[in-house]
Scaffold this motif. Structure first.
Motif, PDB file in Angstrom:
ATOM      1  N   LEU A  42       0.815  -1.217   0.000  1.00  0.00           N
ATOM      2  CA  LEU A  42       0.000   0.000   0.000  1.00  0.00           C
ATOM      3  C   LEU A  42       0.844   1.261   0.000  1.00  0.00           C
ATOM      4  CD1 LEU A  42      -3.013  -0.819   2.338  1.00  0.00           C
ATOM      5  CD2 LEU A  42      -2.689  -1.266  -0.097  1.00  0.00           C
ATOM      6  N   VAL A  43       1.981   1.240   0.708  1.00  0.00           N
ATOM      7  CA  VAL A  43       2.882   2.387   0.687  1.00  0.00           C
ATOM      8  C   VAL A  43       3.519   2.454  -0.706  1.00  0.00           C
ATOM      9  CG1 VAL A  43       4.956   3.442   1.647  1.00  0.00           C
ATOM     10  CG2 VAL A  43       3.388   2.209   3.139  1.00  0.00           C
ATOM     11  N   GLY A  44       3.126   3.424  -1.496  1.00  0.00           N
ATOM     12  CA  GLY A  44       3.681   3.580  -2.827  1.00  0.00           C
ATOM     13  C   GLY A  44       2.989   2.777  -3.902  1.00  0.00           C
ATOM     14  N   SER A  45       2.079   1.877  -3.520  1.00  0.00           N
ATOM     15  CA  SER A  45       1.335   1.050  -4.485  1.00  0.00           C
ATOM     16  C   SER A  45       2.254   0.243  -5.396  1.00  0.00           C
ATOM     17  CB  SER A  45       0.390   1.924  -5.329  1.00  0.00           C
ATOM     18  OG  SER A  45      -0.585   2.537  -4.517  1.00  0.00           O
ATOM     19  N   ASN A  46       3.295  -0.345  -4.819  1.00  0.00           N
ATOM     20  CA  ASN A  46       4.182  -1.218  -5.591  1.00  0.00           C
ATOM     21  C   ASN A  46       3.598  -2.623  -5.642  1.00  0.00           C
ATOM     22  OD1 ASN A  46       5.789   1.045  -5.372  1.00  0.00           O
ATOM     23  ND2 ASN A  46       7.176   0.132  -3.889  1.00  0.00           N
ATOM     24  N   THR A  47       3.799  -3.308  -6.756  1.00  0.00           N
ATOM     25  CA  THR A  47       3.289  -4.671  -6.904  1.00  0.00           C
ATOM     26  C   THR A  47       4.439  -5.656  -7.036  1.00  0.00           C
ATOM     27  OG1 THR A  47       3.157  -4.507  -9.320  1.00  0.00           O
ATOM     28  CG2 THR A  47       1.195  -3.870  -8.050  1.00  0.00           C
ATOM     29  N   PHE A  48       4.195  -6.879  -6.594  1.00  0.00           N
ATOM     30  CA  PHE A  48       5.191  -7.925  -6.800  1.00  0.00           C
ATOM     31  C   PHE A  48       4.551  -9.288  -6.656  1.00  0.00           C
ATOM     32  CE2 PHE A  48       5.243  -7.072  -2.248  1.00  0.00           C
ATOM     33  CZ  PHE A  48       5.371  -8.329  -1.653  1.00  0.00           C
ATOM     34  N   HIS A  49       5.118 -10.238  -7.350  1.00  0.00           N
ATOM     35  CA  HIS A  49       4.810 -11.640  -7.093  1.00  0.00           C
ATOM     36  C   HIS A  49       6.126 -12.361  -6.953  1.00  0.00           C
ATOM     37  CE1 HIS A  49       2.835 -15.494  -6.947  1.00  0.00           C
ATOM     38  NE2 HIS A  49       3.909 -15.919  -7.577  1.00  0.00           N
TER      39      HIS A  49
END
Length: 228
Positions: A73-80
């Motif tokens: 949520l902080v910065g809306s970064n995504t990862f898998h």
């Protein structure tokens, strides 16, 4: 479209909340994102939520792909992150009959990875990086080499534009911190928000291309430090 109809039904059956639907490359590739309701916190306030991403193409340029994608949520970064070399996504080639049952079952089997990811993220957040250690970590990530000495790492840092860009994210991205978790999220921030010529090409690379590969390498490298 059959795939998006399946995804809508899949969300309803599994009590998921459809979040976003979009397309890239002028509609050749399309995708949908839904919230699972699963989440974990790294430290006291850094929340990571789990989503399901489904994507396909109209021209058979990619397989119909379903995978869990995490959103910080902080910065809306995504990862898998594929854990222990497990299956990182469910893929069904377009030339094959699309199996809704296969996709639904296999996506469910990946739930355990999210729990393991939470444990590893917590360990990363507790692992402080000095400036020399952080320079070495990014230099090895960018160069693809392991065991660099101080001088070699400094040379990569001074000559590589990729290093410079990642380092800037490490220092200034939302939620920046001098830990392994901060280093990993510098990569996810850079891939999601800095790299690429446009939002659509950036999203494509971040989820399915070179950006996704770099995120996985960064995750693996952070995990290797924890397990050393």
């Amino acid at each position: 479209l059959q795939v998006l109809d399946f995804f809508k039904g899949f969300c309803e059956k599994n009590h998921l909340m459809m979040d976003t639907v979009g397309y890239i490359r002028g509609g050749v590739k399309f995708w949908a994102l839904a919230r699972t309701g699963n989440e974990f916190a790294v430290g006291n306030k850094d929340v990571v939520k789990q989503y399901v991403l489904l994507a396909s193409s109209c021209d058979s340029s990619m397989a119909t792909t379903g995978k869990h994608t995490s959103l910080r949520l902080v910065g809306s970064n995504t990862f898998h992150a594929s854990i222990n070399h497990g299956q990182s996504a469910v893929k069904v080639r377009n030339r094959c009959e699309f199996s809704e049952t296969e996709m639904a079952i296999n996506l469910g089997l990946m739930d355990d990875e999210f729990e393991q990811m939470a444990l590893m993220a917590g360990a990363m957040q507790e692992s402080y990086l000095s400036v020399p250690d952080a320079v070495l970590w990014f230099a090895e990530l960018v160069s693809g080499k392991v065991g660099l000495d101080v001088d070699s790492a400094a040379e990569v840092a001074s000559r590589s534009r990729v290093f410079t860009s990642l380092w800037d994210s490490y220092l200034h991205a939302p939620g920046a911190e001098f830990t392994l978790w901060g280093a990993f999220n510098a990569v996810t921030h850079n891939v999601d928000w800095i790299k690429g010529r446009s939002p659509s090409t950036r999203f494509d690379a971040a989820q399915f291309g070179t950006g996704a590969t770099l995120k996985q390498k960064a995750w693996d490298k952070a995990v290797s430090v924890i397990e050393a």
